[in-house]
Design a protein around this motif. Sequence first.
Motif, mmCIF file in Angstrom:
data_model
loop_
_atom_site.group_PDB
_atom_site.id
_atom_site.type_symbol
_atom_site.label_atom_id
_atom_site.label_comp_id
_atom_site.label_asym_id
_atom_site.label_seq_id
_atom_site.Cartn_x
_atom_site.Cartn_y
_atom_site.Cartn_z
ATOM 1 N N UNK A 70 31.662 26.108 7.076
ATOM 2 C CA UNK A 70 32.886 26.415 6.707
ATOM 3 C C UNK A 70 33.632 27.128 8.188
ATOM 4 N N UNK A 71 34.949 27.112 7.942
ATOM 5 C CA UNK A 71 35.357 27.858 9.436
ATOM 6 C C UNK A 71 35.120 29.432 9.425
ATOM 7 N N UNK A 72 34.881 29.830 10.543
ATOM 8 C CA UNK A 72 34.636 31.133 10.913
ATOM 9 C C UNK A 72 35.810 32.165 10.337
ATOM 10 N N UNK A 73 37.103 31.741 10.759
ATOM 11 C CA UNK A 73 38.209 32.317 10.505
ATOM 12 C C UNK A 73 39.041 31.548 9.530
ATOM 13 N N UNK A 74 39.099 31.985 8.141
ATOM 14 C CA UNK A 74 39.784 31.356 7.174
ATOM 15 C C UNK A 74 41.465 30.869 7.600
ATOM 16 N N UNK A 75 41.815 31.896 8.688
ATOM 17 C CA UNK A 75 43.328 31.359 8.690
ATOM 18 C C UNK A 75 43.531 30.312 9.954
ATOM 19 N N UNK A 76 42.294 29.829 10.376
ATOM 20 C CA UNK A 76 42.542 28.686 11.419
ATOM 21 C C UNK A 76 42.939 27.487 11.018
ATOM 22 N N UNK A 77 42.919 27.298 9.763
ATOM 23 C CA UNK A 77 43.244 26.131 9.236
ATOM 24 C C UNK A 77 44.591 26.282 8.256
ATOM 25 N N UNK A 78 45.294 27.432 8.290
ATOM 26 C CA UNK A 78 46.494 27.664 7.380
ATOM 27 C C UNK A 78 47.380 26.841 7.671
ATOM 28 N N UNK A 79 47.906 26.134 6.530
ATOM 29 C CA UNK A 79 49.204 25.104 6.562
ATOM 30 C C UNK A 79 48.856 23.835 7.088
ATOM 31 N N UNK A 80 47.494 23.727 7.645
ATOM 32 C CA UNK A 80 47.230 22.390 8.088
ATOM 33 C C UNK A 80 46.694 21.232 7.074
ATOM 34 N N UNK A 81 46.895 19.986 7.472
ATOM 35 C CA UNK A 81 46.297 19.025 6.381
ATOM 36 C C UNK A 81 44.989 18.681 7.057
ATOM 37 N N UNK A 82 43.813 19.150 6.114
ATOM 38 C CA UNK A 82 42.409 19.246 6.601
ATOM 39 C C UNK A 82 41.737 17.818 5.619
ATOM 40 N N UNK A 83 41.271 16.800 6.370
ATOM 41 C CA UNK A 83 40.537 15.953 5.727
ATOM 42 C C UNK A 83 38.951 16.085 5.741
ATOM 43 N N UNK A 84 38.451 15.748 4.624
ATOM 44 C CA UNK A 84 37.093 16.001 4.419
ATOM 45 C C UNK A 84 36.426 14.799 4.260
ATOM 46 N N UNK A 85 35.624 14.371 5.161
ATOM 47 C CA UNK A 85 34.875 13.145 5.073
ATOM 48 C C UNK A 85 33.337 13.172 4.793
ATOM 49 N N UNK A 86 33.037 14.387 4.347
ATOM 50 C CA UNK A 86 31.294 14.620 4.235
ATOM 51 C C UNK A 86 30.813 14.144 2.990
ATOM 52 N N UNK A 87 29.595 13.835 3.033
ATOM 53 C CA UNK A 87 28.701 13.349 1.858
ATOM 54 C C UNK A 87 27.398 14.141 2.031
ATOM 55 N N UNK A 88 26.672 14.147 0.779
ATOM 56 C CA UNK A 88 25.113 14.583 1.053
ATOM 57 C C UNK A 88 24.367 13.845 1.748
ATOM 58 N N UNK A 89 23.257 14.772 2.319
ATOM 59 C CA UNK A 89 22.053 13.997 2.825
ATOM 60 C C UNK A 89 21.487 13.136 1.830
ATOM 61 N N UNK A 90 20.562 12.291 2.245
ATOM 62 C CA UNK A 90 19.693 11.854 1.179
ATOM 63 C C UNK A 90 18.623 12.707 0.713
ATOM 64 N N UNK A 91 17.805 12.389 -0.220
ATOM 65 C CA UNK A 91 16.912 13.304 -0.968
ATOM 66 C C UNK A 91 15.696 13.258 -0.280
ATOM 67 N N UNK A 92 14.834 14.215 -0.721
ATOM 68 C CA UNK A 92 13.376 14.041 0.115
ATOM 69 C C UNK A 92 12.858 12.685 -0.161
ATOM 70 N N UNK A 93 12.981 11.705 -0.837
ATOM 71 C CA UNK A 93 12.534 10.427 -0.721
ATOM 72 C C UNK A 93 13.099 9.419 -0.159
ATOM 73 N N UNK A 94 14.289 9.928 0.773
ATOM 74 C CA UNK A 94 15.116 9.272 1.612
ATOM 75 C C UNK A 94 16.230 8.395 0.891
ATOM 76 N N UNK A 95 16.436 8.572 -0.524
ATOM 77 C CA UNK A 95 17.579 7.853 -1.418
ATOM 78 C C UNK A 95 18.451 8.593 -1.817
ATOM 79 N N UNK A 96 19.413 8.202 -2.529
ATOM 80 C CA UNK A 96 20.604 8.932 -2.947
ATOM 81 C C UNK A 96 20.706 8.934 -4.615
ATOM 82 N N UNK A 97 19.527 8.905 -5.193
ATOM 83 C CA UNK A 97 19.514 8.792 -6.478
ATOM 84 C C UNK A 97 19.535 10.188 -6.938
#
Length: 214
Positions: A70-97
Amino acid sequence: MMRIGIVGIGPVGQTLGTIWARAGHEVAFGSRDPARAAEAVLGLAGARATTQDQAAAFGEVVLWTPRGVMPANPDMLAGKIVLDPNNREPGSAGDYASPRPEGPSFAEQLQAAAPRARVVKAFNTVVMRLLRENPERLTASGAQVFLAGDDAEAKRVAAALAAGAGLAAVDLGGLAAAWLAETMADAFRQAMRTSPAGWRQALVFADLAGQPIS
């Protein structure tokens, strides 16, 4: 044309930032490693190498790629369009189930950490190597990206940036729907992992070469 800040220049940040810079946008590639930032801008007119904080400050649109950071300063993104492309890491077995985790999606976490930002879930269901293909071929393939966010104008901007990369946009609704996009990414990646020879994706991952996606 827009000013776009790329926070984090792994495969997602570098691929999308390069596409947008070549389309004529002003792009700041922000990295904790100055050498990586300098390498990212080579040959790209209108691109600049910066720190992550400088990239966030520069952009009207900010691509936020650090997963769960998360941003250290909450105001650094104020008013900006922020695109989040993030996904989870695979599980301990190396899968996404693994089951959907309880609690907010990455996009909702980012919105809570920066309440005045205009967060849109986007680009998390796209194989980055396919975005290096010719945009006209991507457009012809019918490849799409899913969007979720509470700000209609921010989603229109995200859709326009997707179109510049050859991707149509599908609006899932408000930011509360971001978990759907994240879960879809898990399902697609699990399918590619378990059935790489037979998996063909008609909505998001256009297989332009007619070969299994690896």
